[in-house]
Write a protein that holds these residues in place. Structure first.
Motif, mmCIF file in Angstrom:
data_model
loop_
_atom_site.group_PDB
_atom_site.id
_atom_site.type_symbol
_atom_site.label_atom_id
_atom_site.label_comp_id
_atom_site.label_asym_id
_atom_site.label_seq_id
_atom_site.Cartn_x
_atom_site.Cartn_y
_atom_site.Cartn_z
ATOM 1 N N ASN A 227 0.835 -1.194 0.000
ATOM 2 C CA ASN A 227 0.000 0.000 0.000
ATOM 3 C C ASN A 227 0.878 1.256 0.000
ATOM 4 O OD1 ASN A 227 -1.350 2.258 1.408
ATOM 5 N ND2 ASN A 227 -3.088 0.835 1.542
ATOM 6 N N PRO A 228 0.680 2.184 -0.954
ATOM 7 C CA PRO A 228 1.504 3.401 -1.012
ATOM 8 C C PRO A 228 1.460 4.233 0.271
ATOM 9 C CG PRO A 228 0.206 3.195 -3.015
ATOM 10 C CD PRO A 228 -0.264 2.129 -2.087
ATOM 11 N N GLU A 229 0.303 4.300 0.917
ATOM 12 C CA GLU A 229 0.203 5.068 2.163
ATOM 13 C C GLU A 229 1.039 4.425 3.263
ATOM 14 O OE1 GLU A 229 -2.608 4.143 0.373
ATOM 15 O OE2 GLU A 229 -2.907 6.117 -0.535
ATOM 16 N N ALA B 261 3.677 2.556 2.728
ATOM 17 C CA ALA B 261 5.072 2.775 2.325
ATOM 18 C C ALA B 261 5.541 4.158 2.785
ATOM 19 C CB ALA B 261 5.223 2.619 0.818
ATOM 20 N N GLU B 262 4.728 5.169 2.569
ATOM 21 C CA GLU B 262 5.064 6.541 2.995
ATOM 22 C C GLU B 262 5.217 6.610 4.511
ATOM 23 O OE1 GLU B 262 5.270 9.666 1.418
ATOM 24 O OE2 GLU B 262 4.836 9.050 -0.644
ATOM 25 N N THR C 294 7.695 8.297 -6.764
ATOM 26 C CA THR C 294 7.327 7.414 -7.865
ATOM 27 C C THR C 294 8.555 7.209 -8.748
ATOM 28 O OG1 THR C 294 5.076 8.273 -7.809
ATOM 29 C CG2 THR C 294 5.758 7.148 -9.823
ATOM 30 N N THR D 116 5.369 2.444 -7.525
ATOM 31 C CA THR D 116 4.501 3.546 -7.135
ATOM 32 C C THR D 116 5.197 4.416 -6.101
ATOM 33 O OG1 THR D 116 2.575 2.152 -7.533
ATOM 34 C CG2 THR D 116 2.226 4.094 -6.186
ATOM 35 N N ARG D 117 5.952 3.759 -5.193
ATOM 36 C CA ARG D 117 6.744 4.452 -4.188
ATOM 37 C C ARG D 117 8.043 3.686 -3.974
ATOM 38 N NH1 ARG D 117 3.395 7.464 -4.959
ATOM 39 N NH2 ARG D 117 2.093 8.719 -3.581
ATOM 40 N N ASN E 164 9.986 -0.210 -0.923
ATOM 41 C CA ASN E 164 9.518 -0.379 -2.286
ATOM 42 C C ASN E 164 8.039 -0.772 -2.291
ATOM 43 O OD1 ASN E 164 10.360 -0.512 -5.133
ATOM 44 N ND2 ASN E 164 9.705 -2.643 -5.001
ATOM 45 N N CYS E 165 7.257 -0.027 -3.042
ATOM 46 C CA CYS E 165 5.834 -0.337 -3.222
ATOM 47 C C CYS E 165 5.576 -0.379 -4.726
ATOM 48 C CB CYS E 165 4.983 0.741 -2.531
ATOM 49 S SG CYS E 165 3.203 0.497 -2.752
#
Length: 133
Positions: A87-89, A91-92, A110, A115-116, A131-132
């Motif tokens: 999940n990008p969120e 990952a952040e 990106t 994506t991330r 890594n996402c």
């Protein structure tokens, strides 16, 4: 076969694993000090509270580590712990948590493959890649 990262610390293993437990949402399942081991009488008094072995479970994954005696400690070089996050969120969030008081080598962003993706060295000297895909 199981492949696990095993991290070495210069006396900060307990603090690092408590930090990783919080950042990664895992659970410390083992933390053995030199002083509570069969080697306690061979351990200098100032080193007895240091960690001989720690084990953190994050879902089905294992991260292990210990405090290396000063004469054997070497700073981590030439490797990173890579986290694949769906999940990008997440990952952040994990990237920014691990980066607290650390050094960002590549801001999370990106890329052509993800994506991330971001790279950092945390406050304990451990290099990470988030890594996402």
């Amino acid at each position: 076969m199981q492949l696990n990262p095993y991290l070495s610390f210069n006396g900060q293993c307990e603090a690092a694993f408590k930090f990783y437990e919080q950042c990664l949402g895992g659970k410390i399942v083992a933390m053995l000090t030199y002083g509570s081991s069969p080697m306690a009488d061979q351990t200098p008094p100032e080193w007895r509270d240091k960690i001989m072995h720690a084990r953190l479970m994050v879902e089905d994954e294992i991260l292990m580590g210990s405090d290396s005696p000063p004469e054997h400690y070497e700073q981590t070089n030439g490797m990173s712990v890579s986290l694949g996050i769906d999940n990008p969120e997440d990952a952040e969030r994990i990237f920014h948590a691990l980066a607290e008081n650390g050094t960002v080598r590549m801001p999370i962003q990106t890329t052509f493959w993800a994506t991330r993706f971001g790279m950092l060295v945390d406050q304990f000297g451990t290099p990470w890649m988030i890594n996402c895909e």
